[in-house]
Scaffold this motif. Structure first.
Motif, PDB file in Angstrom:
ATOM      1  N   ALA A  36      66.210  43.596  65.141  1.00  0.00           N
ATOM      2  CA  ALA A  36      67.000  42.621  64.377  1.00  0.00           C
ATOM      3  C   ALA A  36      68.411  43.132  64.095  1.00  0.00           C
ATOM      4  N   LYS A  37      68.550  44.451  63.884  1.00  0.00           N
ATOM      5  CA  LYS A  37      69.864  45.029  63.578  1.00  0.00           C
ATOM      6  C   LYS A  37      70.665  45.397  64.817  1.00  0.00           C
ATOM      7  N   GLY A  38      69.962  45.564  65.947  1.00  0.00           N
ATOM      8  CA  GLY A  38      70.618  46.116  67.129  1.00  0.00           C
ATOM      9  C   GLY A  38      70.959  47.575  66.881  1.00  0.00           C
ATOM     10  N   PRO A  94      66.689  50.064  56.326  1.00  0.00           N
ATOM     11  CA  PRO A  94      68.108  50.367  56.454  1.00  0.00           C
ATOM     12  C   PRO A  94      68.873  49.269  55.730  1.00  0.00           C
ATOM     13  N   SER A  95      70.196  49.384  55.660  1.00  0.00           N
ATOM     14  CA  SER A  95      70.982  48.282  55.122  1.00  0.00           C
ATOM     15  C   SER A  95      70.781  47.059  56.015  1.00  0.00           C
ATOM     16  N   ALA A  96      70.792  45.848  55.395  1.00  0.00           N
ATOM     17  CA  ALA A  96      70.377  44.635  56.113  1.00  0.00           C
ATOM     18  C   ALA A  96      71.510  43.954  56.885  1.00  0.00           C
ATOM     19  N   ASN A  97      72.413  44.767  57.448  1.00  0.00           N
ATOM     20  CA  ASN A  97      73.504  44.227  58.262  1.00  0.00           C
ATOM     21  C   ASN A  97      73.208  44.423  59.745  1.00  0.00           C
ATOM     22  N   THR A  98      73.880  43.657  60.577  1.00  0.00           N
ATOM     23  CA  THR A  98      73.880  43.960  62.003  1.00  0.00           C
ATOM     24  C   THR A  98      74.510  45.337  62.159  1.00  0.00           C
ATOM     25  N   PRO A 127      79.832  45.843  58.041  1.00  0.00           N
ATOM     26  CA  PRO A 127      79.735  46.322  56.659  1.00  0.00           C
ATOM     27  C   PRO A 127      78.374  45.975  56.052  1.00  0.00           C
ATOM     28  N   SER A 128      77.858  46.847  55.195  1.00  0.00           N
ATOM     29  CA  SER A 128      76.557  46.603  54.557  1.00  0.00           C
ATOM     30  C   SER A 128      76.631  45.389  53.642  1.00  0.00           C
ATOM     31  N   PRO A 129      75.516  44.650  53.506  1.00  0.00           N
ATOM     32  CA  PRO A 129      75.508  43.436  52.683  1.00  0.00           C
ATOM     33  C   PRO A 129      75.356  43.726  51.198  1.00  0.00           C
ATOM     34  N   LEU A 163      77.821  50.333  47.342  1.00  0.00           N
ATOM     35  CA  LEU A 163      77.818  51.306  48.443  1.00  0.00           C
ATOM     36  C   LEU A 163      76.427  51.921  48.503  1.00  0.00           C
ATOM     37  N   GLU A 164      76.077  52.494  49.658  1.00  0.00           N
ATOM     38  CA  GLU A 164      74.725  53.009  49.832  1.00  0.00           C
ATOM     39  C   GLU A 164      74.469  54.287  49.022  1.00  0.00           C
ATOM     40  N   SER A 165      73.191  54.687  49.043  1.00  0.00           N
ATOM     41  CA  SER A 165      72.764  55.879  48.315  1.00  0.00           C
ATOM     42  C   SER A 165      73.377  57.146  48.925  1.00  0.00           C
ATOM     43  N   ARG A 168      80.050  54.344  64.762  1.00  0.00           N
ATOM     44  CA  ARG A 168      81.068  53.567  64.057  1.00  0.00           C
ATOM     45  C   ARG A 168      80.349  52.628  63.106  1.00  0.00           C
ATOM     46  N   HIS A 169      80.895  52.485  61.911  1.00  0.00           N
ATOM     47  CA  HIS A 169      80.187  51.808  60.844  1.00  0.00           C
ATOM     48  C   HIS A 169      81.111  50.890  60.091  1.00  0.00           C
ATOM     49  N   TYR A 170      80.541  49.960  59.361  1.00  0.00           N
ATOM     50  CA  TYR A 170      81.286  49.168  58.384  1.00  0.00           C
ATOM     51  C   TYR A 170      82.515  48.531  59.015  1.00  0.00           C
TER      52      TYR A 170
HETATM   53 MG    MG Z   1      73.524  51.203  57.104  1.00  0.00          MG
END
Ligand code: MG
Ligand code: TXA
Length: 349
Positions: free
Chosen positions: A57-59, A144-148, A152-154, A181-183, A234-236
Motif C-alpha cells: 500500500a505504501k510502495g 509505519p507512517s500512513a503516507n505513500t 510527508p507523513s500524515p 513529527l515521528e517518534s 528520500r523522505h517527506y
Molecule cells: Mg515514515
C-alpha cells in the motif's frame, strides 16, 4: 477497494467502533489510525501476509523495517530477547510516548518486520485511540507512517485519505495528531544507546537518563551513511524543489526574498515556509507564504510542518524556500525533516 472512514472522538471513544477496527486487524487487513506523532498504517505484526500489505500500500522498499506498537508494558516480553536496565528507565520515563526503542528480536518476530535485521523496533504510543485499538486487537500492531513512501507523513485523516483511499479497507479519523513529527528512534541493542532518528523525545531529555547517549552521524553530517535503513531513503519530499536556509533571521529573510524574486522573474511559482515572526516580510511579488508556527514555540512548527509541505503540493508551487530553526530540543527533529524534504539542499548564511 472501498475505504471506510471511521470517525472516532478521542475524548469520548466509541468502544464498538474500536472493536470493528480491531476485527479488521485480526482478519489480516490494514487499518490507518492516529497516534500522538503521526498517523500509522497498521497490520497484525505477527501475520506475515498482513504485513506484506503495508509494504504494497505504501510502495515501501522491503529492506526498511517496521515499528511494532504495544499498549502495555507486559506486551513487550514475548517480542524481544533482552531488555537492558537503562531501557526500563526510559520506558518508565517516556512510555507511553514518542520514543521507539530497538532491541534484539525474539524468535516470534517475522523477518518481514525487521527487514532481515536481528533487532526489532518497539513503541508504546500515547494516544487514547491508538492504545485502545492496539489492546482490542490483541496483537502487536506493525505500523509505519500512513503516507505513500517518500511523501510527508500524515498528521490529519485527510492526508491519509489523500494517499491511501482505495488501497486499504479502513481509516480511523481521530482528528489532528498532537506532535506532528515521528517518534525518536533509539538503538538499545548496543552498549552505548544511539539515536538513529531525532523525534518527539529530545536528546536533551534523553541525556538526563543516558548521559553518554550518542547520535548517528548521518543526522548531523550530510554524507555519512545512516545506521537505520529507513533514513537512507528520500523522505517527506514535496513535488516542488525545496531549499532550506539557516542563519540569523535577518539574513534568512533577505536571502529568501532574493531567491524568491529571482525565481519569480523567471516565471516560477514560489512558496515560502515562514514563521509568525517573519510572515509579513515576504509580502510583495505574489509569493505564497505559509506560516508554520512561532519561533517562540518550536513545537508549533513541528505540528504544522508536514501539513504545510502537503499544502504546497496542492497549490502546485515550483519551488519552496524554507526558514530553518535552531537545532535545540524539538528543533533537531524539525531540521532533520526539513533537510530531508529539501533532499539535502541547504544554504548556510
Ligand atoms: Mg515514515
Ligand atoms: O512516530 C512514529 O514512529 C510513527 C508512528 C506511526 O508510530 N511511525 C513511523 O514509522 O514513523 P516509519 O516506518 O515511518 O519509521 C520507522 C523508522 C524507519 O526509519 C526504520 O528504518 C526505523 O524506524 N527502524 C525500524 N526498525 C528498525 C531496526 N530494527 N533497526 C533500525 N532502524 C529501524
Amino acid at each position: 477497494m472501498n475505504t471506510r472512514i471511521l470517525k472516532i472522538d478521542s475524548d469520548n471513544i466509541d468502544k464498538e467502533k474500536i472493536q470493528e477496527a480491531a476485527k479488521v486487524i485480526r482478519e489480516g487487513e490494514l487499518v490507518a489510525f492516529p497516534t500522538e506523532t503521526v498517523y500509522g498504517l497498521g497490520a497484525n505484526g505477527l501475520d506475515e501476509v498482513a504485513v506484506e500489505k503495508i509494504y504494497k500500500a505504501k510502495g515501501r522498499p522491503s529492506d526498511n523495517p517496521l515499528i511494532l506498537h504495544i499498549s502495555s508494558l507486559e506486551e513487550i516480553v514475548p517480542l524481544v530477547e533482552d531488555i537492558p536496565p537503562i531501557a526500563y528507565r526510559c520506558m518508565e520515563k517516556f512510555w507511553p510516548g514518542p520514543l521507539t526503542m530497538i532491541f534484539k528480536r525474539s524468535k516470534i518476530i517475522p523477518d518481514i518486520i525487521t527487514g532481515g535485521l536481528d533487532t526489532v523496533a518497539i513503541r508504546m504510543p500515547d494516544h487514547p485511540i491508538a492504545s485502545r485499538f492496539i489492546k482490542a486487537s490483541g496483537v502487536p500492531i506493525a505500523a509505519p507512517s500512513a503516507n505513500t513512501s517518500g511523501r510527508p507523513s500524515p498528521t490529519k485523516a485527510d492526508h491519509v485519505i489523500e494517499d491511501m483511499q482505495g488501497k486499504i479497507p479502513m481509516i480511523i479519523d481521530g482528528g489532528s495528531t498532537g506532535i506532528g513529527l515521528e517518534s525518536t528512534v533509539l538503538d538499545m541493542s548496543i552498549d552505548t544507546p544511539m539515536i538513529l532518528r531525532p523525534g518527539g523525545i529530545t536528546i536533551e531529555e534523553l541525556r538526563k537518563i543516558i548521559p553518554d547517549i550518542s547520535l548517528d552521524r548521518s543526522i548531523v553530517q550530510k554524507d555519512a551513511v545512516p545506521k537505520s535503513p529507513g533514513q537512507k531513503y528520500r523522505h517527506y519530499a514535496p513535488k516542488a524543489e525545496m531549499i532550506l536556509f539557516t542563519g540569523d533571521i535577518e539574513s534568512m529573510v533577505r536571502e529568501i526574498n532574493k531567491y524568491a524574486d529571482d525565481y519569480i522573474s523567471r516565471g516560477k511559482k514560489v512558496g515560502i515556509i515562514s514563521t509568525y515572526e517573519t510572515k509579513d516580510r515576504y509580502n510583495d511579488n505574489n509569493k505564497l507564504v505559509a506560516i508554520c508556527g512561532s519561533r517562540k514555540e518550536p513545537e508549533s512548527i513541528a505540528v504544522n510542518l508536514f501539513s504545510v509541505i502537503r499544502g504546497f503540493d496542492s497549490s502546485d508551487v515550483d519551488i519552496i524556500l524554507a526558514e530553518g530553526v535552531s537545532i535545540d530540543n524539538i528543533g533537531m527533529a524539525i531540521m532533520n525533516r526539513m533537510l530531508k524534504a529539501a533532499g539535502g539542499k541547504i544554504i548556510k548564511l
